[in-house]
Enzyme design. Sequence first.
Site, PDB file in Angstrom:
ATOM      1  N   GLU A 138       0.787  -1.224   0.000  1.00  0.00           N
ATOM      2  CA  GLU A 138       0.000   0.000   0.000  1.00  0.00           C
ATOM      3  C   GLU A 138       0.826   1.286   0.000  1.00  0.00           C
ATOM      4  O   GLU A 138       0.851   2.033   0.980  1.00  0.00           O
ATOM      5  CB  GLU A 138      -0.971   0.003   1.195  1.00  0.00           C
ATOM      6  CG  GLU A 138      -1.943  -1.165   1.162  1.00  0.00           C
ATOM      7  CD  GLU A 138      -2.971  -1.134   2.293  1.00  0.00           C
ATOM      8  OE1 GLU A 138      -2.842  -0.305   3.198  1.00  0.00           O
ATOM      9  OE2 GLU A 138      -3.894  -1.955   2.263  1.00  0.00           O
ATOM     10  N   GLU A 178      -5.766  -8.336   0.310  1.00  0.00           N
ATOM     11  CA  GLU A 178      -6.443  -7.962   1.558  1.00  0.00           C
ATOM     12  C   GLU A 178      -7.886  -7.613   1.258  1.00  0.00           C
ATOM     13  O   GLU A 178      -8.177  -6.876   0.306  1.00  0.00           O
ATOM     14  CB  GLU A 178      -5.816  -6.729   2.219  1.00  0.00           C
ATOM     15  CG  GLU A 178      -4.526  -6.979   2.920  1.00  0.00           C
ATOM     16  CD  GLU A 178      -3.999  -5.723   3.620  1.00  0.00           C
ATOM     17  OE1 GLU A 178      -4.806  -4.870   4.046  1.00  0.00           O
ATOM     18  OE2 GLU A 178      -2.773  -5.611   3.720  1.00  0.00           O
TER      19      GLU A 178
END
Length: 437
Positions: free
Chosen positions: A166, A350
């Site tokens: 991320e 995720e």
Amino acid sequence: MLPDRKAFPPDFTFGVATSAYQIEGSGHGGAGPSHWDSFAATPGTIADGSNGSIACDHYHRWPEDLDLIRDAGFSAYRFSTSWARVMPDGVTANPQGLDFYDRLVDGMLERGLAPYLTCYHWDLPAALSDLGGWQNRDIAARFADYCVTIHRRIGDRVASTATLNEPWCIAWLSHFLGHHAPGLRDIRAAARAMHHVLLAHGTAMQALRTEGAKNLGIVLNFETAQPADDGPDAARAAEVQDAIYNQWFIRAVMGQGYPQAALEGLEPHLPQGWQADMETIAPPLDWLGVNYYTRRLYAAGAGLWPQGEAVDGPLPKTQMGWEIRPEGLTEFLTRLAHDHVGNLPILVTENGMSAAAGPDITADPHRIAFIGDHLRAAKAAMDQGVNLRGFFYWSLLDNFEWGWGYGPRFGLVHVDYDTMARTPKASWHAFRRMLRG
Ligand code: IFM
């Protein structure tokens, strides 16, 4: 209800994900301080005043945690190594830290779990933060050295390696919005971090390839950005946020250049000569990791770029107030395949929800519904031709949710932070029924 396992191809990977700082306990095993330790030690940064020094004590309890993954029927475990544990000063290897990950990976293999490594999930050694962290161009070479050090120790046994988790959070959330370490609100710092994090990815990819590493990728997060009303200003606000969040990183790593709507605000603050780095940033990937949780609505906002502010949406929400919108996962998977990656394998690395523990700590019906709806959304994308190869639930355990502290509970397994007792929730059992038939 979770879907039938047979709805997915037999070789589709089901796993769970965690990260080092959120579960291990940063205070153990000769680890150096990370910028998350100092951020958490700063008043007002973490909702409950907590930190990751003990977290879930996974550093000592990892065999039990790996048993829980195996017993639920998962075949893969996405974990991260801590740079500050492996290199306490950011550059010198710590044998004790490397030994820990060596044992952990062997423990996965003994249980039939494929190790999915993420090299960086946010715990930057404080010594490198002192030198400017992601604002300093040298971070790219330091990061590549760290990735190679990890690879030389465990790379022979991991199923795949992601450079970063991320980058939007590493750069924008941490240097522009100030919510994560190092807690800056500075557009020049943010622009530099937005570029250097990608330069670090590309430099590390090249170094890992030279070492013979296989199955390399990056994990990006995506969040639907939509206008809060029908006006042109809200449309513009959503467009700019979409460019910063959902296009900056994927376009750069796929060699498509930075998006214009983000460059409008960021270009004056980028490091000089940034254009010459774009080729380094875009070596071929073996797969793309997609993290998806929610949508955000944007209304017109006064003031400086990027003008626009997030406002509350009408959909049902998680414990953290995040809107639940499963169709966003289908939309992103099809959009990514169509606009950016084509047939490159994609993993949902995720997806999950925070849900508070009730009097019965094992009851989590909303989480089961959330997972079922998102698995169906993932399948819908596959039915439209997306080359999706796996799905990892976030997270195995309740854990340290960064600036939110220990309040939000994302786990399939409840953690009692006083006793460290692990108790599987109904969602863990639902996965077990699905995966073990
Ligand atoms: O807990 C985080 C994780 O570290 C990164 N992705 C989102 C999760 C939930 O906020």
